[in-house]
Design a protein around this motif. Structure first.
Motif, PDB file in Angstrom:
ATOM      1  N   LEU A 157       0.829  -1.209   0.000  1.00 30.17           N
ATOM      2  CA  LEU A 157       0.000   0.000   0.000  1.00 30.17           C
ATOM      3  C   LEU A 157       0.855   1.248   0.000  1.00 30.17           C
ATOM      4  N   ASP A 158       1.871   1.268   0.850  1.00 33.58           N
ATOM      5  CA  ASP A 158       2.755   2.424   0.945  1.00 33.58           C
ATOM      6  C   ASP A 158       3.448   2.692  -0.382  1.00 33.58           C
ATOM      7  N   TYR A 159       3.875   1.632  -1.053  1.00 30.02           N
ATOM      8  CA  TYR A 159       4.534   1.787  -2.349  1.00 30.02           C
ATOM      9  C   TYR A 159       3.577   2.402  -3.373  1.00 30.02           C
ATOM     10  N   CYS A 160       2.339   1.899  -3.404  1.00 30.75           N
ATOM     11  CA  CYS A 160       1.357   2.404  -4.371  1.00 30.75           C
ATOM     12  C   CYS A 160       1.020   3.872  -4.131  1.00 30.75           C
ATOM     13  N   TYR A 161       0.811   4.236  -2.866  1.00 26.24           N
ATOM     14  CA  TYR A 161       0.453   5.622  -2.569  1.00 26.24           C
ATOM     15  C   TYR A 161       1.645   6.559  -2.739  1.00 26.24           C
ATOM     16  N   SER A 162       2.822   6.103  -2.361  1.00 23.82           N
ATOM     17  CA  SER A 162       4.021   6.944  -2.486  1.00 23.82           C
ATOM     18  C   SER A 162       4.365   7.227  -3.940  1.00 23.82           C
ATOM     19  N   ASN A 163       4.015   6.294  -4.824  1.00 24.21           N
ATOM     20  CA  ASN A 163       4.322   6.450  -6.246  1.00 24.21           C
ATOM     21  C   ASN A 163       3.108   6.858  -7.070  1.00 24.21           C
ATOM     22  N   ASP A 164       2.054   7.303  -6.358  1.00 25.04           N
ATOM     23  CA  ASP A 164       0.857   7.824  -7.028  1.00 25.04           C
ATOM     24  C   ASP A 164       0.267   6.812  -8.013  1.00 25.04           C
ATOM     25  N   LEU A 165       0.157   5.564  -7.563  1.00 25.05           N
ATOM     26  CA  LEU A 165      -0.325   4.487  -8.428  1.00 25.05           C
ATOM     27  C   LEU A 165      -1.784   4.128  -8.184  1.00 25.05           C
ATOM     28  N   ASN A 166      -2.386   4.706  -7.167  1.00 25.81           N
ATOM     29  CA  ASN A 166      -3.772   4.374  -6.856  1.00 25.81           C
ATOM     30  C   ASN A 166      -4.721   5.023  -7.856  1.00 25.81           C
ATOM     31  N   ILE A 167      -5.451   4.189  -8.602  1.00 24.71           N
ATOM     32  CA  ILE A 167      -6.444   4.718  -9.549  1.00 24.71           C
ATOM     33  C   ILE A 167      -7.820   4.128  -9.257  1.00 24.71           C
ATOM     34  N   GLY A 168      -8.055   3.774  -8.000  1.00 21.02           N
ATOM     35  CA  GLY A 168      -9.398   3.362  -7.601  1.00 21.02           C
ATOM     36  C   GLY A 168      -9.618   1.883  -7.447  1.00 21.02           C
ATOM     37  N   TYR A 169      -8.596   1.072  -7.743  1.00 25.24           N
ATOM     38  CA  TYR A 169      -8.764  -0.370  -7.620  1.00 25.24           C
ATOM     39  C   TYR A 169      -8.288  -0.848  -6.242  1.00 25.24           C
ATOM     40  N   PRO A 170      -9.065  -1.710  -5.581  1.00 23.16           N
ATOM     41  CA  PRO A 170      -8.631  -2.242  -4.286  1.00 23.16           C
ATOM     42  C   PRO A 170      -7.491  -3.235  -4.454  1.00 23.16           C
ATOM     43  N   VAL A 171      -6.818  -3.531  -3.379  1.00 19.99           N
ATOM     44  CA  VAL A 171      -5.732  -4.509  -3.410  1.00 19.99           C
ATOM     45  C   VAL A 171      -6.306  -5.905  -3.614  1.00 19.99           C
ATOM     46  N   GLY A 172      -5.730  -6.650  -4.557  1.00 16.17           N
ATOM     47  CA  GLY A 172      -6.140  -8.021  -4.805  1.00 16.17           C
ATOM     48  C   GLY A 172      -5.065  -8.996  -4.369  1.00 16.17           C
ATOM     49  N   SER A 173      -5.348 -10.284  -4.535  1.00 17.13           N
ATOM     50  CA  SER A 173      -4.414 -11.329  -4.121  1.00 17.13           C
ATOM     51  C   SER A 173      -4.254 -12.351  -5.239  1.00 17.13           C
ATOM     52  N   ILE A 174      -3.022 -12.808  -5.424  1.00 15.48           N
ATOM     53  CA  ILE A 174      -2.724 -13.833  -6.426  1.00 15.48           C
ATOM     54  C   ILE A 174      -2.502 -15.171  -5.732  1.00 15.48           C
ATOM     55  N   LYS A 175      -3.124 -16.212  -6.262  1.00  9.27           N
ATOM     56  CA  LYS A 175      -2.908 -17.580  -5.784  1.00  9.27           C
ATOM     57  C   LYS A 175      -2.248 -18.347  -6.918  1.00  9.27           C
ATOM     58  N   SER A 176      -1.167 -19.020  -6.620  1.00  9.05           N
ATOM     59  CA  SER A 176      -0.405 -19.707  -7.662  1.00  9.05           C
ATOM     60  C   SER A 176      -1.141 -20.933  -8.186  1.00  9.05           C
ATOM     61  N   LYS A 177      -0.734 -21.395  -9.355  1.00 10.67           N
ATOM     62  CA  LYS A 177      -1.276 -22.613  -9.953  1.00 10.67           C
ATOM     63  C   LYS A 177      -1.053 -23.799  -9.008  1.00 10.67           C
TER      64      LYS A 177
END
Length: 272
Positions: A157-177
């Protein structure tokens, strides 16, 4: 009132022309920012037609946030070079504000689309073609943390906000194959946030274009295993093959509802 072919306006008339309150003109006069061209013996104030443009400049500067003190300093020392330099500077400031407003508009637009997707879903499980998406991913998730890896989540979250990357999408999660095939319902590989294609970041991956099995579930995050169980059952019963990761999004969250049981989760598993 006319004098030497110059049109003069009373305080009320001038205020009406400039769409301000008379008190504004009185205040500007008191602080020496903008004075009437004539003050009669009876105290009546008159402004000339030539003062309209000067007042418009003051109003424009005030509207874009320049303090009255700075406007006064500029007006006291104004010359062609100063006005060009000031307007060039303020033009850049206006462009910054326009970009901020565009970003806010984009965030709201994306929020609307996400919520409408959840509201308009036609089925809980179905197969669809999805376009590629650009994701900023977190560091690997430590699945030994309970109930989830807060440190990695907050760092992302800190990385996204610090680099102005938030465009309205919530944080998601990846599950591997691997975790999907082994029914590790509580394990995830990374967190992610969707971003624009032209995003400038070193942590970008591409969610592949292709065929996905999509499932929706109403409920909080802890209900996600129920959805994965249903999706894997569908895959088995329909002789489908998992060829990639799953991407888990929350479409309706605390932004839209108070009750966590009203959340809507979405999972997309790449298949063939």
């Amino acid at each position: 009132m006319k004098e030497n072919n110059t049109k003069y306006f009373s305080t009320g008339e001038f205020a009406k022309l400039c769409k301000v309150n008379k008190k504004t003109l009185f205040h500007y006069d008191e602080i020496g920012l903008f004075k009437p061209e004539k003050v009669m013996d009876n105290g009546y104030r008159y402004y000339s037609t030539y003062q309209l443009e000067a007042f418009n400049v003051i109003s424009t500067l005030k509207d874009i946030g320049v303090p009255l003190k700075e406007i006064k300093e500029f007006m006291d020392k104004r010359n062609p070079q100063n006005i060009v330099e000031l307007f060039q500077y303020e033009t850049k400031e206006i462009e910054k504000e326009i970009n901020k407003l565009k970003r806010r508009q984009e965030i709201i637009y994306n929020k609307i689309n996400i919520i409408n997707e959840a509201k308009n879903k036609k089925s809980d499980i179905f197969i669809e073609k999805q376009n590629e998406e650009y994701l900023v991913i977190s560091n690997p998730i430590d699945n030994t943390k309970y109930p989830y890896d807060m440190k990695t989540y907050m760092s992302h979250l800190d990385y996204c906000y610090s680099n102005d990357l938030n465009i309205g999408y919530p944080v998601g999660s990846i599950k591997s194959k691997y975790d999907l095939e082994n029914k590790n319902y509580y394990d995830y590989s990374h967190y992610y946030t969707r971003v624009n294609k032209n995003c400038d970041s070193n942590n970008i991956i591409v969610k592949p274009k292709g065929t996905y099995l999509v499932g929706y579930l109403k409920g909080y995050y802890d209900k996600a295993p129920i959805l994965y169980e249903s999706l894997l059952k569908y895959i088995k019963e329909n002789n489908l093959t998992i060829i990639g990761s799953s991407y888990e999004d929350v479409l309706i969250d605390e932004v839209a509802v108070k009750n966590k049981d009203e959340y809507v989760l979405k999972v997309s598993i790449q298949i063939e």
